[in-house]
Motif scaffolding. Structure first.
Motif, PDB file in Angstrom:
ATOM      1  N   SER A 118      42.796  51.494  32.856  1.00 58.18           N
ATOM      2  CA  SER A 118      43.592  51.652  31.886  1.00 58.18           C
ATOM      3  C   SER A 118      43.319  49.870  30.943  1.00 58.18           C
ATOM      4  N   HIS A 119      42.471  49.127  30.855  1.00 57.82           N
ATOM      5  CA  HIS A 119      41.813  48.689  29.980  1.00 57.82           C
ATOM      6  C   HIS A 119      41.292  49.325  28.564  1.00 57.82           C
ATOM      7  N   PRO A 120      40.390  50.287  29.299  1.00 59.81           N
ATOM      8  CA  PRO A 120      39.976  51.442  27.760  1.00 59.81           C
ATOM      9  C   PRO A 120      41.177  51.797  27.442  1.00 59.81           C
ATOM     10  N   GLY A 179      38.670  43.458  35.166  1.00 55.08           N
ATOM     11  CA  GLY A 179      38.596  42.191  36.442  1.00 55.08           C
ATOM     12  C   GLY A 179      39.898  41.512  35.440  1.00 55.08           C
ATOM     13  N   HIS A 180      39.871  41.070  33.944  1.00 59.44           N
ATOM     14  CA  HIS A 180      40.412  40.265  33.382  1.00 59.44           C
ATOM     15  C   HIS A 180      42.198  40.265  33.651  1.00 59.44           C
ATOM     16  N   HIS A 181      42.164  41.428  34.360  1.00 52.25           N
ATOM     17  CA  HIS A 181      43.733  41.565  34.508  1.00 52.25           C
ATOM     18  C   HIS A 181      44.133  41.099  35.871  1.00 52.25           C
ATOM     19  N   MET A 182      43.221  40.447  36.558  1.00 56.13           N
ATOM     20  CA  MET A 182      42.717  40.334  37.964  1.00 56.13           C
ATOM     21  C   MET A 182      42.446  38.783  38.675  1.00 56.13           C
TER      22      MET A 182
END
Ligand SMILES: [Cu+2]
Lengths: 105, 547
Positions: B257-259, B306-309
């Motif tokens: 989902s980031h890509p 991982g910047h979503h976490m």
């Protein structure tokens, strides 16, 4: 590069090859199940993953025809594999380093 | 490109892809990429309208601090539906499946995509996904948010999670089909003389997007399937009670989902490169840098999930690395923005509707991108995680940027697609209304998010009301701006003046063929002898004496 340039021709594999590969896959499946009953400690996981890789390799080379594909198709298949490695490697980074600083996550 | 003797042409009525065959069957069983693009255009517009409806429910509820319009449960279902429809059924397929489908064969001088039937299959699979999602609404909705975080989604939620998962699974495969088609077509079917570095940047952007789709979407499909498997068979994957790890879901989900943000934004960037060159009448500044930065984004975009976490319980060391790579991924995006602005410099700019959208894109994308750097800094992120700051940020990037580009593309290529001209006055007004409405909707969300307003709450303290009212008012203006084009574009379809082959006097193979293009795109295969955007180099300031 033009429309006419078709680098890949259809390579027809004999049914026998498919059957042999299928039989091999079944043997490997039996091996996976068999190994699950042995207690090898951490080696259980290593053996299971090795067998899984062998299975994936067989499927990609024969069932997915990579053995007879153009270089371009190989590059894309290789990319898929490389991306899987990225996902596992960076993902594992979290699991290995989690909880290493006391008082933090 | 083709030299034809004029008198013969007058004899037969012009045959194009629209009047080439008639009847519903000729549309539903078509393998013409142009017709499939139209099918996609109609369906994503419907999904966009539904997603917008869900958004207006959310904005209505938030006008007052109390939860009074609907129950908390229904509020959760509304924003989930809004997110699901907009992300998976509009933003992701929007530009590739509509504009990419229509334009890529035309831009590279091909008769169709490499696999026309796969292209049609893609639309049908997409419709199956849509059907599942519609069924979700009928059977009572789903309340997990579009992110489907475990263990809530896999264990506790009593909504129609599995149906929703299947819908997304199917929509994912539709985009995989499209991506396979684009990759093979761009590799194998370019017209003679059309080398890689002569390709329009729209094509480069879609190539990079297709690679992301191919490498990322299967991960999402499997992950969402595993949620279903855990829900149905109680096989422990994500639920700690069953020996799973809930964070594993977040890793896998954001790996895609980031890509996915780049799946939405890269095609938009491709559109912007076309619009800016056409309306500044200049070669693009830094062609290779823009082309290759698309590929850089495709790779780097996969390393930052991982910047979503940051606050999820992920290792702080992992957070550190993800934060550092997040700053790196800003570089290729910045390269593009700088190159576009450099292209504008000393260009002969005409402020047409598509150009206004392109300029709006640069503004909104820059705001969205820079606030992304705030969020990429782990310490700031701890403060604003799950607040409206995040909501505002990703709406600027995903929605602001993508819809600006989508609307710009629709207007720019509308004459090519339909053969008709729309009214510029209406076009310009709607572009301005959308830009104003968008900023009024989401700018206040940055402020209230920074002040601590959490996302996904249906009631809130009184002090935030002023921002929510501004935001809802902006949403109303935005909605008006979206509805307007529906009318004047449809009007132009029936009553608009004929467009001619190249109304913008733009470069690119798609403008060398008829409007609307014939069924087989080109009467003969074009031969390319020049770079993309070979606009005449402007003369030195010359003294002209009148007309
Ligand atoms: Cu991200």
């Amino acid at each position: 590069m033009t429309t006419e340039q078709h680098s890949t021709t259809h390579h027809v594999m004999p049914v026998r090859t498919y059957l042999i590969v299928f039989a091999l896959l079944m043997v490997l499946l039996a091996a996976t199940i068999g190994v699950a009953f042995l207690h090898l400690g951490p080696f259980n996981r290593i053996v299971a993953l090795t067998i899984a890789l062998a299975k994936a390799g067989l499927i990609m080379t024969y069932f997915m025809h990579l053995r007879y594909s153009s270089k371009l198709a190989l590059v894309f298949a290789g990319m898929g594999f490389f991306w899987l490695v990225i996902m596992l490697l960076i993902g594992m980074g979290d699991y290995i380093a989690r909880g290493t600083i006391p008082g933090t996550f | 490109m083709t030299v034809s003797s004029p008198p013969v042409k007058l004899e037969k009525p012009p045959q194009n892809y629209l009047n080439w065959a008639f009847g519903i069957k000729s549309w539903l069983l078509t393998t013409d990429h142009k017709r499939i693009a139209i099918l996609y255009l109609i369906t994503v517009t419907l999904f966009f309208a539904l997603g917008g409806l869900a958004a207006s429910l959310v904005r209505f509820e938030l006008i007052t601090p109390q939860g009074d319009l609907m129950s908390a449960d229904n509020y959760n279902k509304s924003f989930t539906l809004h997110g699901m429809l907009m992300v998976f059924f509009f933003l992701i397929p929007g530009i590739p499946a509509v504009m990419g489908n229509f334009l890529i064969p035309l831009m590279i001088g091909a008769k169709d995509l490499a696999f026309p039937r796969l292209n049609l299959a893609s639309w049908y699979v997409f419709m199956v996904g849509g059907l599942f999602t519609m069924t979700v609404i009928v059977v009572g909705g789903v309340d997990t948010g579009w992110t489907f975080y475990t263990p809530y989604s896999s264990t506790y939620s009593n909504g129609a999670v599995i149906l929703a998962a299947l819908g997304i699974f199917a929509a994912g495969f539709a985009s995989i089909f499209t991506a396979i088609n684009f990759v093979v077509t761009i590799h194998k079917m370019r017209a003679p003389g059309l080398t890689w570095f002569r390709l329009p940047l729209f094509v480069w952007a879609h190539y990079a997007t297709s690679i992301i789709i191919l490498l990322g979407t299967p991960v999402l499909a499997i992950t969402i399937l595993m949620v279903g498997i855990e829900r149905m068979f109680k096989i422990g994957i994500f639920d700690p009670a069953l020996g799973g790890d809930p964070l594993l879901f977040q890793h896998l989900f954001w790996f895609y989902s980031h890509p996915a943000v780049y799946i939405m934004v890269l095609p938009s960037m491709g559109v912007i490169s076309e619009l800016i060159t056409a309306f500044t009448r200049r070669r693009i500044f830094g062609y290779k840098a823009i082309a290759l930065s698309s590929l850089a984004i495709a790779l780097l975009g996969f390393l930052v999930w991982g910047h979503h976490m940051f606050v999820s319980g992920q290792s702080v060391y992992a957070g550190l690395v993800f934060s550092a790579i997040t700053f790196m991924v800003a570089i290729p995006s910045a390269i593009k923005v700088f190159n576009w602005t450099a292209t504008l410099f000393k260009g002969t700019i005409s402020f047409t509707t598509p150009m206004l959208y392109a300029l709006g894109f640069i503004g909104l994308f820059t705001i969205g991108g820079l606030t992304g750097l705030f969020l990429g800094a782990a310490a700031v992120d701890v403060h604003v995680t799950d607040t409206y700051f995040v909501v505002a940020h990703f709406h600027y990037v995903m929605v602001g940027a993508t819809i600006m580009a989508y609307m710009g593309a629709i207007h720019f290529w509308w004459p090519k697609i339909t053969g008709k001209l729309y009214n510029e006055g209406w076009g310009i007004s709607s572009a301005i209304i959308i830009f104003v409405g968008f900023n009024l909707t989401f700018m206040p969300q940055f402020i209230m998010g920074y002040l601590g307003m959490p996302r996904r709450y249906y009631a809130y303290p009184d002090e935030f009301q002023i921002y929510h009212i501004a935001s809802s008012a902006g949403a109303a203006i935005l909605a008006f701006g979206y509805v307007l084009p529906l009318f004047y574009l449809l009007y132009s379809l029936f009553f608009g003046p004929k467009a001619g082959d190249n109304p913008w006097n733009a470069k690119g193979l798609e403008w060398t063929t008829a409007s609307p293009p014939p069924h087989e795109n080109f009467e003969e295969t074009p031969i390319v002898t020049e770079e993309a955007y070979a606009y005449p180099v402007p003369q030195k300031a010359e003294v002209t004496s009148g007309a």
